[in-house]
Design a protein around this motif. Structure first.
Motif, PDB file in Angstrom:
ATOM      1  N   THR A 129      55.825 111.932  83.274  1.00 56.69           N
ATOM      2  CA  THR A 129      54.501 111.461  83.229  1.00 56.69           C
ATOM      3  C   THR A 129      53.855 111.725  84.623  1.00 56.69           C
ATOM      4  OG1 THR A 129      54.895 109.471  81.638  1.00 56.69           O
ATOM      5  CG2 THR A 129      53.243 109.311  83.357  1.00 56.69           C
ATOM      6  N   VAL A 130      54.849 111.580  85.792  1.00 54.83           N
ATOM      7  CA  VAL A 130      54.195 111.820  87.096  1.00 54.83           C
ATOM      8  C   VAL A 130      53.737 113.226  87.517  1.00 54.83           C
ATOM      9  CG1 VAL A 130      54.817 111.864  89.709  1.00 54.83           C
ATOM     10  CG2 VAL A 130      55.397 109.985  88.038  1.00 54.83           C
ATOM     11  N   LYS A 131      54.441 114.391  86.888  1.00 57.19           N
ATOM     12  CA  LYS A 131      54.336 115.694  87.237  1.00 57.19           C
ATOM     13  C   LYS A 131      53.077 116.089  86.618  1.00 57.19           C
ATOM     14  CE  LYS A 131      59.109 116.846  88.742  1.00 57.19           C
ATOM     15  NZ  LYS A 131      60.034 117.885  88.588  1.00 57.19           N
ATOM     16  N   LEU A 171      59.514 101.041  82.484  1.00 56.72           N
ATOM     17  CA  LEU A 171      58.911  99.956  83.591  1.00 56.72           C
ATOM     18  C   LEU A 171      58.194 100.820  84.465  1.00 56.72           C
ATOM     19  CD1 LEU A 171      58.185  97.091  83.723  1.00 56.72           C
ATOM     20  CD2 LEU A 171      60.355  96.908  84.741  1.00 56.72           C
ATOM     21  N   GLY A 172      59.082 101.851  84.874  1.00 49.72           N
ATOM     22  CA  GLY A 172      58.484 102.735  85.952  1.00 49.72           C
ATOM     23  C   GLY A 172      57.260 103.286  85.690  1.00 49.72           C
ATOM     24  N   MET A 177      51.401 103.488  86.427  1.00 54.90           N
ATOM     25  CA  MET A 177      49.973 103.529  85.761  1.00 54.90           C
ATOM     26  C   MET A 177      49.337 102.407  86.561  1.00 54.90           C
ATOM     27  SD  MET A 177      50.419 103.592  81.708  1.00 54.90           S
ATOM     28  CE  MET A 177      50.593 102.026  81.530  1.00 54.90           C
ATOM     29  N   ASN A 178      49.749 101.227  86.939  1.00 54.43           N
ATOM     30  CA  ASN A 178      48.958 100.213  87.412  1.00 54.43           C
ATOM     31  C   ASN A 178      48.726 100.475  88.950  1.00 54.43           C
ATOM     32  OD1 ASN A 178      49.076  98.402  85.355  1.00 54.43           O
ATOM     33  ND2 ASN A 178      51.024  97.486  85.996  1.00 54.43           N
ATOM     34  N   THR A 179      49.610 101.385  89.449  1.00 53.10           N
ATOM     35  CA  THR A 179      49.201 101.488  90.881  1.00 53.10           C
ATOM     36  C   THR A 179      47.897 102.699  91.014  1.00 53.10           C
ATOM     37  OG1 THR A 179      51.458 101.215  91.733  1.00 53.10           O
ATOM     38  CG2 THR A 179      50.189 102.748  93.020  1.00 53.10           C
TER      39      THR A 179
END
Length: 183
Positions: A129-131, A171-172, A177-179
């Protein structure tokens, strides 16, 4: 909701060869988006690989009158993610939507789980998701437009027997996403 359209928009959907990702890709295309159907083509546990699933979804979209291309890059591979973004930009010159949906399962109780299975699931779900998000972030900022959707799970909030790896990864994703929302 039926009147929401994505004409002129370009969407990348990871893990779009089947399941929820396939539905995202088909619906975005039905509503006018040009879609990159990304799928490594592996089995549920992440083994193997084939472009057949992604190609089949592309053919479904084209048969319904939409525009789509397939991409078989792994969302965990920096070069593969860069290739997916380059392929999209070369084809359509923009990226408006990213749906981070790619995922695998390696379910076992924590006591029986190998660390490699824990790490791989976290790598696919969280770093996968991050990349892609990092790879499209500046494009979307420069366009002054972009939407990023991430697939999570209640397993990340409440846990699920045999899914310590999956729950931790999901959860990560929620924390990520929230950040980003705040930034």
């Amino acid at each position: 909701m039926a009147d929401i359209r994505f004409d002129g928009k370009v969407a990348i959907v990871t893990g779009a060869g089947g399941g929820l990702g396939r539905q995202h890709a088909l619906e975005l295309a039905r509503r006018g988006a040009k879609v990159v159907v990304n799928d490594l083509g592996g089995s549920v546990d992440g083994s193997g690989g084939s472009s057949a699933a992604a190609d089949a979804v592309v053919e479904e979209i084209k048969a319904a009158g939409g525009e789509a291309i397939s991409n078989g890059s792994s969302v965990t591979d920096d070069a593969g993610v860069a290739n997916m973004v380059k392929q999209t930009m070369d084809q359509w010159g923009r990226i408006d939507i990213l749906v981070n949906n790619a995922g695998i399962l390696r379910d076992k109780t924590f006591a029986k789980m190998e660390m490699a299975d824990f790490e791989l699931v976290v790598n696919v779900h969280l770093m996968g998701t991050v990349k892609p998000t990092k790879a499209v972030w500046e494009i979307m900022r420069e366009q002054n437009y972009g939407r990023i959707v991430c697939t999570t799970s209640s397993s990340g909030l409440y846990g699920n027997f045999g899914q310590s790896n999956y729950g931790a990864a999901k959860l990560g994703v929620i924390g990520f996403m929230n950040t980003l929302r705040l930034e």
